[in-house]
Design an enzyme around this catalytic site. Structure first.
Site, PDB file in Angstrom:
ATOM      1  N   ARG A  54      -1.923  -5.977  -6.740  1.00  0.00           N
ATOM      2  CA  ARG A  54      -1.748  -7.135  -5.836  1.00  0.00           C
ATOM      3  C   ARG A  54      -0.251  -7.426  -5.669  1.00  0.00           C
ATOM      4  O   ARG A  54       0.495  -7.519  -6.625  1.00  0.00           O
ATOM      5  CB  ARG A  54      -2.451  -8.347  -6.438  1.00  0.00           C
ATOM      6  CG  ARG A  54      -2.305  -9.645  -5.617  1.00  0.00           C
ATOM      7  CD  ARG A  54      -1.190 -10.533  -6.141  1.00  0.00           C
ATOM      8  NE  ARG A  54      -1.206 -11.866  -5.534  1.00  0.00           N
ATOM      9  CZ  ARG A  54      -0.260 -12.766  -5.750  1.00  0.00           C
ATOM     10  NH1 ARG A  54       0.768 -12.501  -6.542  1.00  0.00           N
ATOM     11  NH2 ARG A  54      -0.325 -13.951  -5.169  1.00  0.00           N
ATOM     12  N   VAL A  55       0.167  -7.536  -4.428  1.00  0.00           N
ATOM     13  CA  VAL A  55       1.546  -7.951  -4.147  1.00  0.00           C
ATOM     14  C   VAL A  55       1.460  -9.312  -3.480  1.00  0.00           C
ATOM     15  O   VAL A  55       0.670  -9.505  -2.551  1.00  0.00           O
ATOM     16  CB  VAL A  55       2.260  -6.919  -3.248  1.00  0.00           C
ATOM     17  CG1 VAL A  55       3.620  -7.431  -2.815  1.00  0.00           C
ATOM     18  CG2 VAL A  55       2.415  -5.591  -3.999  1.00  0.00           C
ATOM     19  N   GLY A  56       2.264 -10.248  -3.964  1.00  0.00           N
ATOM     20  CA  GLY A  56       2.209 -11.606  -3.426  1.00  0.00           C
ATOM     21  C   GLY A  56       3.225 -11.827  -2.320  1.00  0.00           C
ATOM     22  O   GLY A  56       3.697 -10.896  -1.662  1.00  0.00           O
ATOM     23  N   THR A  79       7.254 -18.281 -10.967  1.00  0.00           N
ATOM     24  CA  THR A  79       8.231 -17.667 -10.065  1.00  0.00           C
ATOM     25  C   THR A  79       9.582 -18.384 -10.031  1.00  0.00           C
ATOM     26  O   THR A  79       9.635 -19.597 -10.180  1.00  0.00           O
ATOM     27  CB  THR A  79       7.575 -17.690  -8.667  1.00  0.00           C
ATOM     28  OG1 THR A  79       6.414 -16.884  -8.732  1.00  0.00           O
ATOM     29  CG2 THR A  79       8.480 -17.211  -7.573  1.00  0.00           C
ATOM     30  N   GLY A 101       0.636 -17.443  -3.490  1.00  0.00           N
ATOM     31  CA  GLY A 101       1.218 -16.393  -2.660  1.00  0.00           C
ATOM     32  C   GLY A 101       0.426 -16.058  -1.411  1.00  0.00           C
ATOM     33  O   GLY A 101       0.999 -15.836  -0.342  1.00  0.00           O
ATOM     34  N   GLY A 161       4.604 -20.703  -5.120  1.00  0.00           N
ATOM     35  CA  GLY A 161       3.290 -21.323  -4.977  1.00  0.00           C
ATOM     36  C   GLY A 161       2.226 -20.258  -4.790  1.00  0.00           C
ATOM     37  O   GLY A 161       2.423 -19.097  -5.185  1.00  0.00           O
TER      38      GLY A 161
END
Ligand code: ASP
Length: 316
Positions: free
Chosen positions: A205-207, A177, A231, A229
């Protein structure tokens, strides 16, 4: 607004970065910090600078954002991004978007062209196309390295453990990221964060990265923050907002980031990193993972590092 020494600070992900990626990651963050700072110097806004720095990082295949994004369990690229500006506290974000080169550009369009904060999946892609964002062949976003990594880490839990855990890191073939936090000469703030997420994540999946208060936060009264880091831990501890709350309570950026990362570790065994800049230009880069590449420009100097305690300085 009072005069403030402008700062552009960026990170390239907090995790157990293997040695073969150190120099490319450092070059990437140094270039991005310079790029964002130039935008400010040329008269751009804090938001322009944050966006430009993150585009530069998304375009660098060393990072897990835009080109170079990691793969979902079913071998797709699904990306999350946020941008937030601290004057009006408007924010725009996308989750699980596919086939675009620069998700942060779409996040900015969400902020500026819709009454919403977060668009996800097909809706985000449709919106991007409607607003002139070119759709790219998904293969152009996938590096051989991302494929190797998926093959190596076919289990999300194993990936998370080895990439972020500070006590027993396996130097994974992961990459991470990106984010930026900015304060301009008038004390206006902005942040942006962009990611492909975590290797072998479930499709859909959304972090934390596109979530206000988790992956980023900007408020001119306090400052701007971008995080990285694990999520799920970052969402549960509202890390960016936690840091901002510490700063708002009068703590310096360094103490604020240290205490919030320590809280996330102590409460939920979560590891990560953060960059923060206060509305007065107090800047911090901090991580509880083995490494995090970071760089910032302030007072004509470029500061950077990747290892715990490392802090190099050169002329901007
Ligand atoms: N926070 C990102 C996510 O969980 C990954 C990272 O920062 O490394 O999606």
């Amino acid at each position: 607004m009072s005069e403030v020494e402008p700062v552009v600070v960026v990170h390239g992900g907090a995790w157990a970065i293997p040695e073969k990626l150190w120099s490319e990651s450092l070059d990437g963050v140094k270039t991005a910090a310079r790029c964002g700072y130039k935008v400010l110097k040329d008269g751009g806004s804090a938001t322009d600078a944050a966006e430009a720095a993150v585009i530069s990082l998304e375009d660098c295949p060393a990072f897990d954002a835009g080109t170079g994004s990691v793969l979902t369990f079913d071998e797709q690229v699904e990306m999350d991004a946020i941008i937030m500006e601290g004057t009006t506290m408007k924010a725009g974000a996308v989750g699980a978007i596919r086939n675009v080169k620069n998700p942060v550009k779409v996040a900015r369009l969400v902020m500026e062209k819709t009454p919403h904060v977060l668009l996800v999946g097909e809706g985000a892609n449709k919106f991007a196309i409607e607003h002139g964002i070119e759709e790219v062949d998904p293969d152009t976003l996938i590096t051989p390295y991302a494929k190797e990594k998926l093959a190596k880490f076919k289990q999300y839990n194993k990936t998370v453990y080895s990439l972020f855990n500070k006590f027993d890191p396996v130097e994974g073939d992961g990459h991470d990221t990106v984010g930026c936090a900015v304060v301009d000469g008038s004390g206006r703030t902005a942040c942006a964060t962009s990611t492909g997420g975590i290797t072998a994540k479930m499709p859909g999946r959304v972090g934390d990265s596109p979530i206000v208060g988790a992956g980023g936060y900007a408020d001119d009264i306090v400052g701007a923050v971008s995080t990285t880091g694990h999520g799920e831990a970052i969402i549960r501890s509202c890390l960016a907002r936690h840091i901002a709350a510490n700063m708002s309570a009068g703590k310096g950026a360094l103490t604020a980031t240290e205490e919030s990362l320590a809280y996330m570790e102590a409460r939920i065994n979560g590891f990560g990193g953060a960059i923060a800049v206060s509305c007065k230009g107090d800047v911090a880069t901090n991580f509880s993972t083995p490494r995090m590449p970071w760089a910032y420009v302030k007072e004509g100097k470029l500061h950077y590092g990747i290892h715990p305690g490392q802090h190099e300085v050169e002329d901007y």
